[in-house]
Design an enzyme around this catalytic site. Sequence first.
Site, mmCIF file in Angstrom:
data_model
loop_
_atom_site.group_PDB
_atom_site.id
_atom_site.type_symbol
_atom_site.label_atom_id
_atom_site.label_comp_id
_atom_site.label_asym_id
_atom_site.label_seq_id
_atom_site.Cartn_x
_atom_site.Cartn_y
_atom_site.Cartn_z
ATOM 1 N N HIS A 61 2.295 11.104 -0.542
ATOM 2 C CA HIS A 61 1.376 10.625 0.490
ATOM 3 C C HIS A 61 1.396 11.672 1.601
ATOM 4 O O HIS A 61 2.158 11.564 2.553
ATOM 5 C CB HIS A 61 1.789 9.252 1.014
ATOM 6 C CG HIS A 61 0.734 8.609 1.851
ATOM 7 N ND1 HIS A 61 1.029 7.735 2.882
ATOM 8 C CD2 HIS A 61 -0.627 8.690 1.817
ATOM 9 C CE1 HIS A 61 -0.095 7.314 3.440
ATOM 10 N NE2 HIS A 61 -1.105 7.884 2.812
ATOM 11 N N HIS A 68 0.857 -1.194 0.000
ATOM 12 C CA HIS A 68 0.000 0.000 0.000
ATOM 13 C C HIS A 68 0.887 1.237 0.000
ATOM 14 O O HIS A 68 1.863 1.311 0.757
ATOM 15 C CB HIS A 68 -0.897 -0.008 1.243
ATOM 16 C CG HIS A 68 -1.516 1.307 1.562
ATOM 17 N ND1 HIS A 68 -1.146 2.061 2.662
ATOM 18 C CD2 HIS A 68 -2.475 2.034 0.915
ATOM 19 C CE1 HIS A 68 -1.847 3.164 2.700
ATOM 20 N NE2 HIS A 68 -2.662 3.184 1.654
#
Length: 357
Positions: free
Chosen positions: A149, A72
């Site tokens: 992110h 992920h």
Amino acid sequence: MTESLVALAIFRCSVSYRPFWRRIVVLAAELRKRMVDIRRTWDASSSSAWMAQLPLPLLNVPLWNLAIPGSHDSMAYCLDIHSPVLHSQPKILRVLDHIVPCFIRPCVNKWGTTQELIISSQLESGIRFLDLRIAHKPKDSDQSLYFAHGIYSLVTVKVALTEVARWLEQHSTEVVIIALSAFDDMTPVQHNNLIDFLKRLFEKKLCPKSEIPSLKTCWLRGYQVVMSYADPAGSGHEELWPVWDYWWGNESDPNLVISYLQHQKETVGRPVGFFMAGLNLTEDARYVLHHPGQSMKSMTVRAYGLLLDWLKQQRPGAQKTSLNIICADFVGISGNEFTRVVVALNTQLLKQDVFSG
């Protein structure tokens, strides 16, 4: 006389059925041998080439019916602590980043870092799905694309994907599934340039979206990359697949993540084709404020055992409750147990095919 007839009948029966019993013994021995061979192959398989080591019955299975380990936010191991917060982040976070960047950016880095292994090491450890979220820095004059992110990565998209291509050249039996998404602050021209780069880099290794890819098919045709592009810019390209579903629990409590995945399995059911089930946890502002000494890694490590116990009970395949790509954070921890558990789930597919050639 009667005893002689009985003895003669028993003798004739034993003679007439001898080929049958001999056949049973031979079949049983062959079955034991097949199972020993399968276990030996599985035990001997290295993580870097586990697809090449799969038993023969699994080579014709579509990749979306296999259990495939994925990471992920695959590139969130190299976040740039000096970069600004993304425009897609909540406004309050962006405002605070302008006021107290020395506090906000380390905090975002601590909770945004989801991996430790570099991308080639992830592949070497057996990861075969990469979750790549791309962004452009609005004030970057050289037009380079990065991963992101919360904040941006240090490594550019071209550098990382070139590393993937180089790894694939050295591992011709392995197939990597890549999901490109996010595309924060990208223009149509940048999309076109990125797609051109992808097609030049991977060339004939890109599996077209019209294909039903199994390992055997990929090996025969030279495919090593199955790539989705989560933007309309990719829709006109046969080499780029449409976006795939990602089951995301969006919870910090691993029990709630498991409950969400169970609900998806039993109520919604697996979609057709590729899809991802995320074992990753998600922090929110309340959790961060109540756990100032923690990080994404400490939260993940604490929940790891519970998540893996649930994972071991899953199975791949075409059934409604089957899983396909399973994604996790910090995929290399605990002796690479996550990848080993996911790959081992494929043995369940052998139970129905063990007598096939």
